[in-house]
Write a protein that holds these residues in place. Structure first.
Motif, mmCIF file in Angstrom:
data_model
loop_
_atom_site.group_PDB
_atom_site.id
_atom_site.type_symbol
_atom_site.label_atom_id
_atom_site.label_comp_id
_atom_site.label_asym_id
_atom_site.label_seq_id
_atom_site.Cartn_x
_atom_site.Cartn_y
_atom_site.Cartn_z
ATOM 1 N N SER A 27 -13.938 -0.525 -5.297
ATOM 2 C CA SER A 27 -14.357 -0.940 -3.953
ATOM 3 C C SER A 27 -14.992 -2.323 -4.024
ATOM 4 O O SER A 27 -15.591 -2.702 -5.031
ATOM 5 C CB SER A 27 -15.389 0.028 -3.376
ATOM 6 N N LYS A 43 -17.505 -3.507 1.949
ATOM 7 C CA LYS A 43 -16.499 -4.292 2.664
ATOM 8 C C LYS A 43 -15.416 -3.344 3.151
ATOM 9 O O LYS A 43 -14.863 -2.560 2.392
ATOM 10 C CB LYS A 43 -15.911 -5.352 1.742
ATOM 11 N N THR A 45 -11.881 -2.142 4.257
ATOM 12 C CA THR A 45 -10.498 -2.500 3.967
ATOM 13 C C THR A 45 -9.641 -2.186 5.192
ATOM 14 O O THR A 45 -10.088 -1.530 6.134
ATOM 15 C CB THR A 45 -9.968 -1.690 2.771
ATOM 16 N N ASP A 48 -9.525 1.473 5.620
ATOM 17 C CA ASP A 48 -10.739 1.997 6.256
ATOM 18 C C ASP A 48 -10.682 1.790 7.765
ATOM 19 O O ASP A 48 -11.133 2.622 8.540
ATOM 20 C CB ASP A 48 -12.001 1.294 5.730
#
Length: 78
Positions: A27, A43, A45, A48
């Motif tokens: 990650s 962060k 993605t 996500d």
């Protein structure tokens, strides 16, 4: 929470925090410095973010359908 800084500046994010934020090996984490504070953020993605705007997408589709229906009605009335 308190964590120890190891050689080369490595810190370990506690398992509880990793689970809560869905942080896994590989990650990416964003790091910000504000004054004397270090802020770490997971962060997001594309994976996500997939589906995060579902409600907005549904309303956009309905609006497009409404506009297209109006266009078809205008074409048919000519």
């Amino acid at each position: 929470m308190e964590v120890k800084v190891h050689r080369k500046g490595i810190i370990v994010i506690p398992a509880e925090v990793r689970r809560k934020l869905n942080i896994k090996e590989g990650s990416f984490i964003e790091l910000e410095v504000e004054g004397d504070k270090i802020i770490l953020k997971r962060k997001m993605t594309l994976l996500d973010a997939f589906g995060i705007d579902k409600d907005m997408g549904d309303s956009a589709i309905k609006e497009l359908e409404r506009l297209r229906k109006e266009e078809v009605e205008k074409e048919n009335s000519i």
